[in-house]
Design an enzyme around this catalytic site. Structure first.
Site, PDB file in Angstrom:
ATOM      1  N   ARG A  93     -16.575  -4.367  -4.391  1.00  0.00           N
ATOM      2  CA  ARG A  93     -15.825  -5.345  -5.093  1.00  0.00           C
ATOM      3  C   ARG A  93     -15.252  -6.423  -5.138  1.00  0.00           C
ATOM      4  O   ARG A  93     -15.454  -7.748  -4.990  1.00  0.00           O
ATOM      5  CB  ARG A  93     -14.198  -4.379  -5.615  1.00  0.00           C
ATOM      6  CG  ARG A  93     -13.712  -5.175  -6.468  1.00  0.00           C
ATOM      7  CD  ARG A  93     -12.312  -4.123  -7.482  1.00  0.00           C
ATOM      8  NE  ARG A  93     -11.868  -3.324  -6.523  1.00  0.00           N
ATOM      9  CZ  ARG A  93     -10.209  -2.418  -6.818  1.00  0.00           C
ATOM     10  NH1 ARG A  93     -10.493  -2.956  -8.567  1.00  0.00           N
ATOM     11  NH2 ARG A  93      -9.759  -1.836  -5.904  1.00  0.00           N
ATOM     12  N   GLU A 139      -2.342  10.118 -12.613  1.00  0.00           N
ATOM     13  CA  GLU A 139      -1.928   9.009 -12.289  1.00  0.00           C
ATOM     14  C   GLU A 139      -1.996   8.847 -14.040  1.00  0.00           C
ATOM     15  O   GLU A 139      -2.682   9.196 -14.679  1.00  0.00           O
ATOM     16  CB  GLU A 139      -3.357   8.016 -11.636  1.00  0.00           C
ATOM     17  CG  GLU A 139      -3.469   6.749 -12.120  1.00  0.00           C
ATOM     18  CD  GLU A 139      -4.409   6.400 -11.295  1.00  0.00           C
ATOM     19  OE1 GLU A 139      -4.868   6.614  -9.826  1.00  0.00           O
ATOM     20  OE2 GLU A 139      -5.105   5.395 -11.617  1.00  0.00           O
ATOM     21  N   TYR A 196     -14.785   5.855  -2.760  1.00  0.00           N
ATOM     22  CA  TYR A 196     -13.550   4.854  -3.521  1.00  0.00           C
ATOM     23  C   TYR A 196     -14.022   4.121  -2.640  1.00  0.00           C
ATOM     24  O   TYR A 196     -13.775   2.937  -3.001  1.00  0.00           O
ATOM     25  CB  TYR A 196     -12.395   5.724  -3.483  1.00  0.00           C
ATOM     26  CG  TYR A 196     -11.319   4.826  -3.828  1.00  0.00           C
ATOM     27  CD1 TYR A 196     -11.565   3.959  -5.036  1.00  0.00           C
ATOM     28  CD2 TYR A 196     -10.148   4.551  -3.107  1.00  0.00           C
ATOM     29  CE1 TYR A 196     -10.635   2.839  -5.893  1.00  0.00           C
ATOM     30  CE2 TYR A 196      -9.378   3.580  -3.704  1.00  0.00           C
ATOM     31  CZ  TYR A 196      -9.159   2.988  -4.516  1.00  0.00           C
ATOM     32  OH  TYR A 196      -8.681   2.060  -5.271  1.00  0.00           O
ATOM     33  N   TYR A 216      -2.284  -3.176   1.118  1.00  0.00           N
ATOM     34  CA  TYR A 216      -1.920  -1.854   2.183  1.00  0.00           C
ATOM     35  C   TYR A 216      -3.178  -1.706   3.212  1.00  0.00           C
ATOM     36  O   TYR A 216      -3.511  -2.753   3.323  1.00  0.00           O
ATOM     37  CB  TYR A 216      -3.393  -0.597   1.081  1.00  0.00           C
ATOM     38  CG  TYR A 216      -2.707   0.201  -0.106  1.00  0.00           C
ATOM     39  CD1 TYR A 216      -1.557  -0.093  -1.128  1.00  0.00           C
ATOM     40  CD2 TYR A 216      -3.826   0.473  -1.289  1.00  0.00           C
ATOM     41  CE1 TYR A 216      -1.011   0.476  -1.434  1.00  0.00           C
ATOM     42  CE2 TYR A 216      -3.908   1.168  -2.063  1.00  0.00           C
ATOM     43  CZ  TYR A 216      -2.266   1.420  -2.567  1.00  0.00           C
ATOM     44  OH  TYR A 216      -1.463   1.651  -3.993  1.00  0.00           O
ATOM     45  N   ARG A 247      -0.618  -4.409  -9.928  1.00  0.00           N
ATOM     46  CA  ARG A 247      -0.097  -3.532 -10.511  1.00  0.00           C
ATOM     47  C   ARG A 247       0.353  -3.526 -12.387  1.00  0.00           C
ATOM     48  O   ARG A 247       0.458  -2.649 -12.848  1.00  0.00           O
ATOM     49  CB  ARG A 247       1.373  -3.196  -9.797  1.00  0.00           C
ATOM     50  CG  ARG A 247       1.354  -2.906  -8.293  1.00  0.00           C
ATOM     51  CD  ARG A 247       0.143  -1.620  -8.062  1.00  0.00           C
ATOM     52  NE  ARG A 247       0.613  -1.557  -6.434  1.00  0.00           N
ATOM     53  CZ  ARG A 247      -0.244  -0.730  -6.087  1.00  0.00           C
ATOM     54  NH1 ARG A 247      -0.738   0.087  -7.181  1.00  0.00           N
ATOM     55  NH2 ARG A 247       0.255  -0.054  -4.950  1.00  0.00           N
TER      56      ARG A 247
HETATM   57  C1  3EB Z   1      -2.891   3.449  -6.259  1.00  0.00           C
HETATM   58  O1  3EB Z   1      -1.776   3.360  -6.512  1.00  0.00           O
HETATM   59  C2  3EB Z   1      -3.719   4.693  -7.427  1.00  0.00           C
HETATM   60  O2  3EB Z   1      -8.969   0.738  -7.198  1.00  0.00           O
HETATM   61  O3  3EB Z   1      -8.908  -0.571  -8.990  1.00  0.00           O
HETATM   62  C3  3EB Z   1      -4.572   2.608  -9.232  1.00  0.00           C
HETATM   63  C4  3EB Z   1      -5.374   1.183 -10.255  1.00  0.00           C
HETATM   64  C5  3EB Z   1      -5.506   2.997  -8.066  1.00  0.00           C
HETATM   65  C6  3EB Z   1      -6.537   1.089  -9.937  1.00  0.00           C
HETATM   66  C7  3EB Z   1      -8.319   0.443  -7.713  1.00  0.00           C
HETATM   67  C8  3EB Z   1      -6.428   2.086  -7.757  1.00  0.00           C
HETATM   68  C9  3EB Z   1      -7.101   0.949  -8.431  1.00  0.00           C
HETATM   69  O4  3EB Z   1      -3.357   2.551  -5.322  1.00  0.00           O
HETATM   70  C10 3EB Z   1      -5.081   3.825  -7.561  1.00  0.00           C
END
Ligand code: 3EB
Length: 343
Positions: free
Chosen positions: A156, A330, A149, A210, A223
């Site tokens: 990306r 998820e 990941y 993050y 989001r």
């Molecule tokens: C998160 O909230 C969970 O890397 O595009 C959710 C939606 C998550 C998209 C991405 C990762 C991605 O971090 C993981």
């Protein structure tokens, strides 16, 4: 056909898929765990993203069908199959891993897929990425010294930056899930000519902020994304999990993770309704895709979702690994709402 120009989403069975009318279909994604067929188009050039994630409920094949209420045009840009209207483009790219490059094979495949996507958007002039779905084989495994990941995130990041695209703020809604170990990388997406607005969750740190402990290159997604079209609003909710702040909560507890995930989705709906004029999205009006790490957890998740969304809700359950090892579930969602002309 549905209201002209307005996006529409259905989850249908194989039989319904075969009987469907195709005139206004923008694109299709199918989830069936079957070996991916090589063709990425169907029925006169409709792009079909074939994702290797087993379906957990009665139907063995699920077709996610995006319609646009008008007759789109089909095309191919290098490896990207697409279909587009004057306003919007649906595209998909299937990319096997690429060994022998400078980076690990999955990272090279992600670089290639995202280069192809950016090239298509540039060539066809759909500047705004709205929503991206990413399915990576074996997402949690470590290879070449890095979790896969994270390899995906680095690639990306690199391509978006190289294309002068934002890495935070105006980044698309997205999902990134695991797929079967021997499957290719599959990415499908919606892009537009009109800028959407993006919605963040007040309960969560934005993913693009993050801290470094989750990887050197933060995940470039919002989001949620909200698209305003004449007479309609579409809300794309990204893959949402049991994360508060930036931490995974309720490790090992599927009921609590599901509850927290629904609380996050409700917070996003409130935020969208608070900030977007005319928006009035509710949990019960959403179409949801639920990713379940351990099939044995399905009954607990399903019972909670039936309670929260109602028994008639459009919900699809798939087996998929989540990008963090400690997450068990998820949920992503889409909401469509008609809009009065004045709004
Ligand atoms: C998160 O909230 C969970 O890397 O595009 C959710 C939606 C998550 C998209 C991405 C990762 C991605 O971090 C993981």
């Amino acid at each position: 056909m549905h209201a002209s120009g307005a996006l529409h989403l259905d989850y249908v069975s194989l039989a319904e898929y075969q009987a469907a009318q195709w005139a206004d279909v923008l694109g299709v994604a199918t989830f069936n765990g079957a070996p991916p067929a090589s063709a990425t188009t169907d029925r006169g050039g409709i792009p079909v993203a074939r994702v290797s994630t087993p379906v957990l409920t009665d139907a063995t094949h699920v077709y996610e069908v995006w319609r646009c209420g008008e007759a789109p045009e089909s095309g191919q840009h290098d490896r990207v199959s697409y279909r587009c209207t004057g306003e919007m483009l649906f595209g998909c790219v299937t990319q096997p891993e690429l060994p022998g490059g400078e980076h690990p094979p999955l990272q090279e495949a992600t670089l290639e897929a995202y280069r192809q996507i950016c090239a298509t958007l540039n060539a066809r002039n759909y500047p705004h990425l709205l929503r991206v779905w990413n399915y990576l084989p074996d997402i949690n495994r470590k290879s070449h010294g890095a979790e896969r990941y994270r390899q995906f995130n680095s690639a990306r990041h690199q391509v978006l930056r190289a294309n002068g695209r934002p890495l935070s703020g105006c980044v698309p809604a997205a999902s990134a899930l695991g797929a079967a170990a021997d499957s290719p990388l599959v990415v499908y997406f919606l892009a537009g000519r009109t800028a959407p607005t993006f919605v963040e969750n007040p309960r969560q740190v934005s993913a693009y902020h993050y801290p470094r402990q989750y990887g050197r290159h933060s995940p470039a997604f919002s989001r949620a994304a909200l698209l305003r079209q004449p007479g309609s609003l579409t809300l794309f909710i990204s893959g949402t999990a049991s994360i508060v702040g930036h931490r995974s909560l309720h490790v090992g507890d599927i009921a609590a993770q599901t509850h927290e995930t629904l609380a996050n989705i409700e917070a996003l709906l409130s935020e969208a309704n608070r900030t977007a004029p005319g928006a009035d999205f509710t949990l019960r009006s959403l179409a949801c895709k639920v990713y379940v790490r351990r099939p044995a957890d399905l009954p607990v998740i399903q019972a909670q979702l039936n309670r929260a969304l109602g028994e008639d809700a459009r919900v699809v359950y798939l087996q998929a690994d989540i990008c963090r090892q400690d997450l068990l579930v998820e949920i992503e969602a889409a909401g469509m709402q008609p809009l009065a002309a004045a709004a």
